[in-house]
Design an enzyme around this catalytic site. Structure first.
Site: not given
Ligand code: GLA
Length: 674
Positions: A152-153, A309, A317, A357-360
């Site tokens: 992932n990323e 995404e 963030w 990330e609860k406020f995402h």
């Molecule tokens: C990235 C990550 C996700 C999440 C998002 C939040 O894209 O891949 O897991 O953390 O950021 O914006």
């Protein structure tokens, strides 16, 4: 290439990251019902689930994932299954603390966040391989699984590791690149500052040192670090292709992410995917987003890509996180499709209640389905079902922007004539001008096939390899129009200045010699006057240039280089090469590019398009689709050219006689068969 994902879905992909391990099983049943309601047909499952899948070296827990995948399948929701290797579990880093990465300041990072691994760690590589093997064997033939979401990323939090293991790996990498230590000493100019190496073991990563670290060493370490992470990706892919050869693999990119040479990465994927998080508070966001979308399309030569995404509304963030305005979620989703995406996914399906990330925002917010966000999500899901015809269409471009990761890395190293030069700024300045004209652009490497483009713009190409120089020469010789920005073709692939200075191997093509770089004093603006009444100002940068065959198209009309060439044009073979030796004001750059595009017959897509309306065309074998996107908060009125009259409206847009009215943040899509 026919992509099994789209072949299976038969629709644009729509969905998001799904993290069922964060929720009780009852919630899964509500999830699948809501997914159906929202038109979701694809989810990425298990991206951060390693600790839930494996409790120890030989202790596996797949039962929950079995049930999740079966449930999704029963509801016709397909899955990009994650390899789950992005966040090593606590038991693993306790067992092998050497996995933890080390910074240039020699600080070993702790677990507690995510991505806490050294890419060169043999323990990390072995443990992730075992996990991927298990997943591939167990789920490779699961009917819900249409492809793999690897890692992932990569590099998002830890793009480089400076530990001793990485030092070893760096040396292995250097031994493959340089045949001998002597060659490395030569390439790195180690005669300078007493840096001559006598043994490979003396070579270290560029850790924090008293002053500027050897730039060639820094550059090679940047190359190595991109490759070290790519090696992690490739090792997982090798397992997946061996066990499930018919399932495509991808990993999510992050725009023009400097640490990873995505051209190299894209070549190892079956399709490109991308995470896009433009700031809703920044009115300029759509331009930068469009540039990254064009890159994603170009990275695999026009092949459809996946928006893996985006946020349904706010992220968590930034220091201050503004939600998406009404219409923006939909508009920005269409923007990706308009630029070649075959699907729109989100982070994440259901907003987490706990964790960092609860406020995402999530597609299903904490407040549930009776919300603005879920209504927007479901509306888009319904609309996208009308767009399956665009699946096999692509964009084409007559203009290309040149970029190269090695050149980017080298340009922005320390101890240069100016630290004010940023590649992305330079790219965006040119891109913005083309975007406003709705001129389609590909983003290409200087060594790729350039023959299809009428104009190549290289806003900056500080580092030029021999093959790139030869390729650019062939392009111009064959009739191409090359526009090259300042501080280009200064160094070779080792960051060593060319004999006789810039522009080195491009001297004949450009017909100039650069005598001296001349950064302009802070606050100083100079005039530039040229042919056809060209008038501009410039600041930040200038160069003292000698003409060696090129004509002086514009000259400095004030300042320290008053009277010297500022813009040159050279005939070379059947083409022409321009050199812009200063940082023109954006209006001047616009005038210059408009002139060049006009001369070679590259025209804007729309007549008199309002400033914030974006337009693209995707062409398929039998039909074409016009996308109109209004990025302003006001209604916009777009004049349609005659070729689009009589086409059928797929989405929105009020049609007048020969024009379309777009609501604030509105979208219209028209299709016609050929
Ligand atoms: C990235 C990550 C996700 C999440 C998002 C939040 O894209 O891949 O897991 O953390 O950021 O914006």
């Amino acid at each position: 290439m026919a992509n099994p994902v789209w072949n299976t879905l038969k629709d644009l992909a729509y969905g998001g990251d799904y993290n069922p391990e964060q929720w009780p099983e009852e919630t899964w049943h509500e999830d699948v019902a809501l997914m159906r309601e929202a038109g979701v047909n694809l989810v990425s499952v298990g991206i951060f689930s390693w600790a839930n899948l494996q409790y120890g070296p030989n202790e596996w827990h797949f039962d929950w994932l079995d049930r999740v995948l079966d449930l999704l399948h029963q509801h016709d929701i397909f899955v990009l299954l994650a390899t789950a290797t992005a966040s090593p579990p606590p038991w693993l880093t306790k067992l092998h603390p050497e996995i933890l990465p080390v910074t240039a300041e020699n600080i070993r990072l702790s677990p507690g966040g995510r991505q806490h691994y050294c890419p060169s760690s043999p323990y990390y590589r072995a443990a992730s391989k075992t996990l991927v093997e298990q997943l591939a064997k167990r789920y490779g033939n699961h009917p819900a699984v249409v492809g793999w979401h690897v890692g992932n990323e990569y590099g998002c939090h830890v793009p480089r590791c400076y530990c001793d293991e990485s030092a070893q790996d760096f040396r292995r990498w250097l031994k493959l690149r340089y045949r001998s230590l002597e060659e490395l000493n030569q390439a790195w100019s180690t005669a300078f500052w007493s840096q001559r190496y006598q043994d490979w073991d003396e070579i270290l990563p560029p850790r924090v040192a008293p002053t500027f670290v050897n730039p060639s060493q820094q550059l090679d370490f940047l190359r190595f670090s991109s490759d070290a992470l790519l090696e992690c990706f490739k090792r997982e892919v090798e397992v997946l292709r061996r066990i499930t050869p018919d399932k495509p693999v991808t990993t999510n990119f992050m725009g023009l992410f400097k640490p990873l040479d995505y051209f190299r990465w894209a070549a190892e994927e079956d399709f490109v995917s991308h995470d896009s998080y433009p700031d809703p508070a920044d009115a300029d966001s759509p331009v930068a987003a469009a540039l990254t979308f064009d890159f994603m399309r170009s990275a695999r030569h026009g092949q459809p890509w996946l928006l893996m995404e985006q946020a349904p509304s706010a992220v968590n963030w930034r220091p201050h996180n503004v939600p998406k305005a009404d219409g923006q979620y939909r508009l920005w989703s269409y923007q990706a499709i308009a630029r070649g995406a075959n699907g729109v996914m989100n982070f994440q399906w259901r907003a987490s209640r706990g964790g960092a990330e609860k406020f995402h925002s999530g597609m299903v917010p904490h407040a549930g389905k009776d919300t603005r966000i879920f209504r927007n999500v479901a509306q888009l899901g319904r609309e996208l079902k009308h767009l399956s015809d665009v699946l096999d269409s692509q964009l084409s471009a007559e203009v290309a922007l040149v970029m190269d990761w090695s050149s980017w890395w080298a340009l922005e190293l320390d101890s240069h004539p100016s630290s004010r030069l940023s590649l992305t700024d330079q790219l965006l300045r040119v891109y913005r001008i083309l975007w406003r004209k709705n001129i389609s652009v590909d983003i290409v490497e200087p060594s790729s096939d350039l023959s299809r483009y009428k104009v190549m713009v290289a806003p900056n190409l500080y580092l030029v390899s021999q093959p790139a120089a030869e390729n650019l020469a062939r392009y111009v010789e064959g009739g191409g129009e090359l526009v090259m920005g300042y501080f280009s073709s200064v160094v070779d692939e080792h960051d060593v200045v060319f004999p006789n200075g810039a522009p080195g191997p491009l001297a004949d093509i450009l017909g100039i010699r650069v005598e001296e770089f001349w950064p302009l004093a802070d606050g100083l603006t100079v005039d530039v006057h040229g042919m056809n009444g060209f008038r501009s100002t410039a600041d930040i940068w200038s160069e003292l240039i000698n003409l060696k065959g090129a004509e002086r198209w514009a000259a400095f009309a004030s300042g320290p280089l008053n009277g010297h060439p500022a813009i040159t044009r050279n005939l070379y073979g059947h083409g022409r090469a321009w050199y812009v030796a200063t940082h023109l004001h954006i209006d001047g750059l616009d005038t210059l590019l408009t002139h060049i595009l006009h001369t070679v017959g590259v025209n804007p897509l729309l007549i008199n398009a309002p400033e914030m309306v974006e337009a693209t065309v995707r062409r398929g074998p039998h039909s074409q689709h016009l996308f109109l996107l209004n990025h302003s908060a006001n209604e916009a009125h777009v004049q349609l050219d005659s070729t689009w009259r009589g086409s059928s409206k797929i989405v929105d847009g009020r049609i007048g006689d020969d024009s379309v009215y777009l609501s604030p943040f509105g979208v219209a899509v028209f299709s016609k068969t050929d």
